[in-house]
Design a protein around this motif. Sequence first.
Motif, mmCIF file in Angstrom:
data_model
loop_
_atom_site.group_PDB
_atom_site.id
_atom_site.type_symbol
_atom_site.label_atom_id
_atom_site.label_comp_id
_atom_site.label_asym_id
_atom_site.label_seq_id
_atom_site.Cartn_x
_atom_site.Cartn_y
_atom_site.Cartn_z
ATOM 1 N N ARG A 11 39.487 42.479 40.214
ATOM 2 C CA ARG A 11 39.898 43.875 40.368
ATOM 3 C C ARG A 11 39.311 44.753 39.270
ATOM 4 N NH1 ARG A 11 45.876 45.941 41.888
ATOM 5 N NH2 ARG A 11 45.171 45.210 43.891
ATOM 6 N N CYS A 12 39.376 44.295 38.023
ATOM 7 C CA CYS A 12 38.884 45.109 36.907
ATOM 8 C C CYS A 12 37.537 44.623 36.389
ATOM 9 C CB CYS A 12 39.903 45.123 35.779
ATOM 10 S SG CYS A 12 40.134 43.522 34.967
ATOM 11 N N GLY A 13 37.019 43.539 36.941
ATOM 12 C CA GLY A 13 35.740 42.997 36.498
ATOM 13 C C GLY A 13 35.803 42.344 35.129
ATOM 14 N N GLY A 14 37.008 41.972 34.695
ATOM 15 C CA GLY A 14 37.170 41.309 33.407
ATOM 16 C C GLY A 14 37.404 42.250 32.241
ATOM 17 N N THR A 15 37.446 43.555 32.509
ATOM 18 C CA THR A 15 37.658 44.506 31.417
ATOM 19 C C THR A 15 39.123 44.622 31.030
ATOM 20 O OG1 THR A 15 37.946 46.417 32.875
ATOM 21 C CG2 THR A 15 35.693 45.899 32.165
ATOM 22 N N GLY A 16 40.024 44.321 31.960
ATOM 23 C CA GLY A 16 41.459 44.446 31.703
ATOM 24 C C GLY A 16 42.004 45.833 31.975
ATOM 25 N N GLU A 17 41.132 46.780 32.332
ATOM 26 C CA GLU A 17 41.571 48.157 32.561
ATOM 27 C C GLU A 17 41.010 48.726 33.852
ATOM 28 O OE1 GLU A 17 40.442 50.623 29.304
ATOM 29 O OE2 GLU A 17 41.952 49.792 27.975
ATOM 30 N N ILE A 18 41.794 49.601 34.453
ATOM 31 C CA ILE A 18 41.359 50.405 35.591
ATOM 32 C C ILE A 18 41.798 51.829 35.301
ATOM 33 C CG2 ILE A 18 41.625 50.875 38.057
ATOM 34 C CD1 ILE A 18 42.130 47.918 38.478
ATOM 35 N N ASP A 19 40.852 52.726 35.262
ATOM 36 C CA ASP A 19 41.127 54.141 34.982
ATOM 37 C C ASP A 19 41.937 54.335 33.706
ATOM 38 O OD1 ASP A 19 39.735 54.910 37.280
ATOM 39 O OD2 ASP A 19 41.541 54.790 38.527
ATOM 40 N N ASP A 49 46.212 49.416 32.005
ATOM 41 C CA ASP A 49 46.128 47.976 32.231
ATOM 42 C C ASP A 49 45.989 47.666 33.711
ATOM 43 O OD1 ASP A 49 46.332 47.425 29.556
ATOM 44 O OD2 ASP A 49 48.409 46.723 29.639
ATOM 45 N N CYS A 50 45.119 46.728 34.033
ATOM 46 C CA CYS A 50 44.927 46.277 35.408
ATOM 47 C C CYS A 50 46.218 45.626 35.898
ATOM 48 C CB CYS A 50 43.779 45.275 35.453
ATOM 49 S SG CYS A 50 43.538 44.481 37.045
ATOM 50 N N PRO A 51 46.688 45.976 37.099
ATOM 51 C CA PRO A 51 47.936 45.397 37.596
ATOM 52 C C PRO A 51 47.827 43.918 37.963
ATOM 53 C CG PRO A 51 46.958 46.806 39.268
ATOM 54 C CD PRO A 51 46.146 46.971 38.016
ATOM 55 N N ASP A 52 46.630 43.424 38.238
ATOM 56 C CA ASP A 52 46.476 42.021 38.608
ATOM 57 C C ASP A 52 46.486 41.094 37.400
ATOM 58 O OD1 ASP A 52 46.312 42.751 41.261
ATOM 59 O OD2 ASP A 52 44.414 41.723 41.619
ATOM 60 N N CYS A 53 45.819 41.494 36.315
ATOM 61 C CA CYS A 53 45.698 40.598 35.152
ATOM 62 C C CYS A 53 46.528 41.055 33.961
ATOM 63 C CB CYS A 53 44.244 40.466 34.750
ATOM 64 S SG CYS A 53 43.500 41.987 34.103
ATOM 65 N N SER A 54 47.252 42.139 34.103
ATOM 66 C CA SER A 54 48.092 42.692 33.037
ATOM 67 C C SER A 54 47.293 43.012 31.775
ATOM 68 C CB SER A 54 49.242 41.747 32.701
ATOM 69 O OG SER A 54 50.037 41.528 33.839
ATOM 70 N N GLY A 55 46.023 43.374 31.959
ATOM 71 C CA GLY A 55 45.210 43.787 30.834
ATOM 72 C C GLY A 55 44.456 42.684 30.134
ATOM 73 N N GLU A 108 37.427 55.315 47.346
ATOM 74 C CA GLU A 108 37.825 53.932 47.145
ATOM 75 C C GLU A 108 38.848 53.838 46.027
ATOM 76 O OE1 GLU A 108 35.017 50.742 47.061
ATOM 77 O OE2 GLU A 108 33.501 52.050 47.940
ATOM 78 N N ARG A 109 39.821 52.971 46.198
ATOM 79 C CA ARG A 109 40.858 52.778 45.185
ATOM 80 C C ARG A 109 40.310 52.075 43.954
ATOM 81 N NH1 ARG A 109 46.394 49.385 46.047
ATOM 82 N NH2 ARG A 109 47.144 49.639 43.946
ATOM 83 N N PHE A 110 39.368 51.177 44.137
ATOM 84 C CA PHE A 110 38.785 50.415 43.039
ATOM 85 C C PHE A 110 37.281 50.633 43.036
ATOM 86 C CE2 PHE A 110 42.775 48.686 42.417
ATOM 87 C CZ PHE A 110 43.285 48.221 43.610
ATOM 88 N N PRO A 111 36.647 50.472 41.881
ATOM 89 C CA PRO A 111 35.192 50.645 41.814
ATOM 90 C C PRO A 111 34.475 49.736 42.808
ATOM 91 C CG PRO A 111 36.113 50.391 39.621
ATOM 92 C CD PRO A 111 37.229 50.119 40.596
ATOM 93 N N ASN A 129 34.460 45.619 43.310
ATOM 94 C CA ASN A 129 35.674 44.974 42.805
ATOM 95 C C ASN A 129 36.681 44.829 43.931
ATOM 96 O OD1 ASN A 129 34.495 44.930 40.320
ATOM 97 N ND2 ASN A 129 35.700 46.566 39.476
ATOM 98 N N ARG A 130 37.336 43.676 43.958
ATOM 99 C CA ARG A 130 38.311 43.395 45.005
ATOM 100 C C ARG A 130 39.580 42.871 44.374
ATOM 101 N NH1 ARG A 130 34.670 39.154 47.912
ATOM 102 N NH2 ARG A 130 34.743 38.535 45.781
ATOM 103 N N GLU A 131 40.633 42.898 45.173
ATOM 104 C CA GLU A 131 41.883 42.336 44.687
ATOM 105 C C GLU A 131 41.746 40.823 44.550
ATOM 106 O OE1 GLU A 131 45.448 43.764 46.556
ATOM 107 O OE2 GLU A 131 44.406 45.568 47.183
ATOM 108 N N ASN A 132 42.559 40.222 43.701
ATOM 109 C CA ASN A 132 42.534 38.784 43.444
ATOM 110 C C ASN A 132 43.469 38.073 44.423
ATOM 111 O OD1 ASN A 132 40.871 38.697 40.887
ATOM 112 N ND2 ASN A 132 42.433 40.173 40.335
#
Length: 60
Positions: free
Chosen positions: A31-39, A42-48, A4-7, A10-13
């Motif tokens: 997408r990031c569950g509110g953490t602001g980070e993926i791997d 910075d999360c591409p949807d919320c810019s961190g 899976e691309r995301f945990p 978690n889904r895209e917004n």
Amino acid sequence: MAEERFPAGNRENTDAVPPGTPNAGENICRRCGGTGEIDGTDCPDCSGTGKVLTPVGGAG
């Protein structure tokens, strides 16, 4: 099975709207569950920020 691309859970917004949209409000980024980070980046949807704007009551 493909990785899976995301945990899990978690889904895209897909309902995110651009800044300045009338009657939109902050929501936790799915997408990031509110953490602001993926791997560790910075999360591409919320810019961190961990937040996205979504429609409220038919906005958008």
